[in-house]
Design a protein around this motif. Structure first.
Motif, short mmCIF file in Angstrom:
data_model
loop_
_atom_site.label_atom_id
_atom_site.label_comp_id
_atom_site.label_asym_id
_atom_site.label_seq_id
_atom_site.Cartn_x
_atom_site.Cartn_y
_atom_site.Cartn_z
N ALA A 135 53.20 -41.96 38.33
CA ALA A 135 55.08 -43.00 38.64
C ALA A 135 56.35 -42.32 37.91
O ALA A 135 57.03 -42.16 38.64
N ALA A 136 55.60 -41.87 36.58
CA ALA A 136 56.53 -41.07 35.73
C ALA A 136 57.01 -39.64 36.46
O ALA A 136 58.15 -39.59 36.65
N TYR A 137 55.84 -39.16 37.13
CA TYR A 137 55.42 -38.36 37.67
C TYR A 137 57.45 -37.43 38.96
O TYR A 137 57.86 -37.45 39.21
N PHE A 138 56.71 -38.82 40.12
CA PHE A 138 57.46 -39.22 41.12
C PHE A 138 58.44 -39.86 40.48
O PHE A 138 59.95 -39.50 41.55
N ALA A 139 59.06 -40.71 40.12
CA ALA A 139 60.43 -40.50 39.40
C ALA A 139 61.25 -39.37 39.47
O ALA A 139 62.69 -39.39 39.66
N GLU A 140 60.78 -38.69 38.49
CA GLU A 140 60.82 -37.16 38.20
C GLU A 140 61.29 -36.50 39.68
O GLU A 140 62.30 -35.81 39.85
N ILE A 141 60.87 -36.64 40.37
CA ILE A 141 61.01 -36.04 42.45
C ILE A 141 61.96 -36.12 42.98
O ILE A 141 63.16 -35.63 42.85
N LYS A 185 73.44 -48.85 35.24
CA LYS A 185 75.01 -48.84 34.56
C LYS A 185 74.31 -49.38 33.48
O LYS A 185 74.53 -49.97 32.30
N ILE A 186 72.84 -50.53 33.72
CA ILE A 186 72.80 -51.84 32.35
C ILE A 186 71.46 -50.27 31.66
O ILE A 186 70.66 -49.83 32.12
N LYS A 187 72.56 -50.11 30.32
CA LYS A 187 71.96 -49.27 29.44
C LYS A 187 69.94 -49.66 29.18
O LYS A 187 70.32 -48.47 29.20
N PRO A 188 69.93 -50.73 28.32
CA PRO A 188 68.69 -50.85 28.11
C PRO A 188 67.71 -50.93 29.41
O PRO A 188 66.44 -49.92 28.82
N LEU A 189 68.25 -51.10 30.00
CA LEU A 189 67.54 -50.58 31.20
C LEU A 189 66.88 -48.98 31.90
O LEU A 189 65.92 -48.33 31.68
N SER A 190 68.26 -48.82 31.41
CA SER A 190 68.07 -46.92 32.04
C SER A 190 67.04 -46.31 30.68
O SER A 190 66.60 -44.99 30.60
N TRP A 191 67.45 -46.89 29.35
CA TRP A 191 66.94 -45.98 28.50
C TRP A 191 65.69 -46.50 28.15
O TRP A 191 64.36 -45.65 28.36
N PHE A 192 65.16 -47.62 28.82
CA PHE A 192 63.84 -47.55 28.72
C PHE A 192 63.05 -46.86 29.57
O PHE A 192 62.25 -46.42 29.84
N ALA A 193 63.60 -46.61 31.41
CA ALA A 193 62.79 -45.74 32.20
C ALA A 193 62.66 -44.04 31.61
O ALA A 193 61.68 -44.01 32.15
N HIS A 194 64.10 -43.72 31.17
CA HIS A 194 63.88 -42.59 30.81
C HIS A 194 62.81 -42.51 29.70
O HIS A 194 62.27 -41.25 29.62
#
Ligand SMILES: Nc1ncnc2c1ncn2[C@@H]1O[C@H](COP(=O)(O)OP(=O)(O)O)[C@@H](O)[C@H]1O
Ligand SMILES: [Mg+2]
Lengths: 248, 219
Positions: free
Chosen positions: B103-109, B45-54
């Motif tokens: 890590a990015a591919y696994f995150a998507e999975i 829910k922390i917007k900057p964190l979510s934005w960074f990850a995306h």
């Protein structure tokens, strides 16, 4: 003795107000049936009592303690304690598919350290026997019929020794022949004086088993009373129209 | 073509294969948990964190792994001021590149796995008094892993083959020794051998994942 009182509860999803100032009292040992057309807010009301939904204003008092008072929720620890007094059974069972029947029953009491492993195990066996599923302990939910799943779900809720059980259309996802076995378990609980709130389309069950019926429509409690009164001589036009459509 | 010749070829190639396996193990052990953290960050829910990850996931999946490896091995040291502190051992730099990319591919999975879980599971956990940690570790993650396993298996096999990219940043691995032998001896035999070794590695890996999938199966 009142175990749940709901006072002027309002709840909106976005711009639509779904609960428009609901008030009601539920006494110990009562079996309350909540009936009404779909979309009238029955589920939302039930879910608010156990904080699956957060209300916008009003109060919900559990066993004399405010879960939420004038829209303000109690501290997390207190909320947790109040939720622990209630169990809930869902329309779609919501069993944990990766755990066996036995594990479904035991996981929460084990996490809460409600007793030794052996004590919890004994309880789960006793409760499974009670709902007629002693032989299915090691099965996975995926191998059970809908009626069996719902009986497991009821046993799972009972494991936490709740004072109040909430049911949200427990038989709506079941074929008629499987409905019977679930209603049988619920009748058994009613006989044992379990306090229950049951949202249901089963008019027969509401009439025969419940000690009080509440008719809701469009986010309001329109009428409540003893089932024989409400079903045979409803006072409001909306109740009459609904019963006419739903009683055969 | 004698057996002796094949043996002399095999020795350095198998040593190279060790590097391949080592990289694979390091990359998989680090990138799976990192990928899961990224998934959680993306859902936060922390917007900057979510934005960074995306953004991170988008960039890592949207650019070639080879480019990322070249950037870490040769690009970072060219940065002004900080560059001189970023000259990493080639293998370390490459491993870092693989971890960050995978890590990015696994995150998507994992994201897909989490989405597939019915919200009724969270609700049941809530009414039974499980806290967030218990809900995640006992209810959600085990189901998510089962859903994600076939995709994780696929990605892992791709990772084995991607280790050949080490060739491009001059870390001597399996393919490097094969290529050396081909140039030296004018025979394509080393390429066949390399192919067979890769096949064996992916075969073993498939068996391991089949076994894990069976362990996670429920009715
Ligand atoms: N999570 C939600 N988001 C938006 N609208 C919702 C949500 N849950 C319920 N509603 C809406 O609230 C109204 C009441 O729903 P509900 O309490 O499920 O009624 P009932 O259980 O009586 O059928 C419906 O119009 C429904 O569409
Ligand atoms: Mg409903």
């Amino acid at each position: 003795m009142t175990v749940i009182s709901v006072v002027d509860v309002k709840k909106s999803f976005g711009k639509t107000e779904v609960l428009k100032g609901i008030s009601l009292n539920i006494k110990k040992n009562e079996v309350v049936s909540i009936i009404g057309p779909s979309g009238s807010g029955k589920s939302t009301l039930l879910r608010s009592m156990i904080k699956l939904e957060e209300i916008n204003s009003g109060s919900i008092i559990i066993d004399g303690e405010a879960l939420v008072e004038n829209g303000k929720y109690a501290k997390p620890q207190n909320v947790k304690n109040m939720i622990a007094k209630m169990g809930m059974v869902f329309q779609h069972f919501n069993l944990f598919p990766h755990l066996t029947v036995r594990e479904n029953l035991e996981i929460a009491p084990n996490m809460a350290k409600m007793g030794t492993k052996a004590e919890i195990r004994q309880r789960s066996e006793a409760l499974l026997a009670k709902v007629g599923l002693r032989d299915w302990m090691d099965a996975f939910p995926g191998n059970l019929s809908g009626g069996q799943k719902q009986r497991v779900a009821i046993a799972r809720a009972l494991m936490m020794e709740p004072e109040i059980l909430l049911f949200d259309e427990p038989t709506s996802a079941l074929d008629p022949e499987l409905t019977v076995e679930v209603l049988q378990v619920m009748k058994e609980l009613a006989k044992e004086k379990m306090t229950m709130i049951v949202v249901t389309h089963e008019m027969g069950f509401a009439k025969e088993v419940s000690t009080k019926s509440i008719f809701m429509d469009q986010g309001e409690v329109v009428e409540e009373g003893k089932p024989d009164q409400l079903f045979t001589s409803p006072q409001h036009e909306r109740t009459k129209a609904f019963l006419k459509r739903n009683l055969k | 073509m004698s057996l002796d010749y094949i043996m002399t070829l095999l020795k350095p190639m198998l040593e190279g294969a060790q590097i391949t396996v080592l990289l694979f193990i390091i990359a998989i052990i680090a990138s799976i948990p990192l990928g899961f953290l990224l998934t959680l960050a993306a859902r936060s829910k922390i917007k900057p964190l979510s934005w960074f990850a995306h953004t991170y996931i988008y960039v890592m999946r949207g650019t070639p792994l080879l480019l990322q490896l070249l950037f870490i091995c040769f690009g970072l040291p060219m940065l002004p001021v900080v560059g001189e502190y970023l000259v990493l051992d080639r293998f370390v730099a490459a491993a870092l590149g693989f971890i960050l990319n995978y890590a990015a591919y696994f995150a998507e999975i994992f994201r897909g796995g989490l989405i597939s879980i019915d919200k009724g599971q969270y609700e049941a956990a809530h009414v039974l008094g499980l806290n967030r940690w218990q809900t995640m570790t006992r209810i959600i993650i085990p189901q998510m892993i089962r859903v994600a396993l076939p995709a994780i298996a696929n990605e892992s096999i791709t990772l084995v083959k991607d280790t050949a990219l080490l060739y491009a940043v001059a870390v001597p691995e399996l393919l490097h020794f094969a290529q050396t032998a081909v140039n030296r001896d004018f025979t394509i035999m080393p390429f066949f051998l390399a192919g067979i070794i890769y096949l064996l590695m992916t075969l073993v890996l498939s068996f391991i994942f089949k076994w894990i999938e069976r362990r996670f199966r429920y009715a």
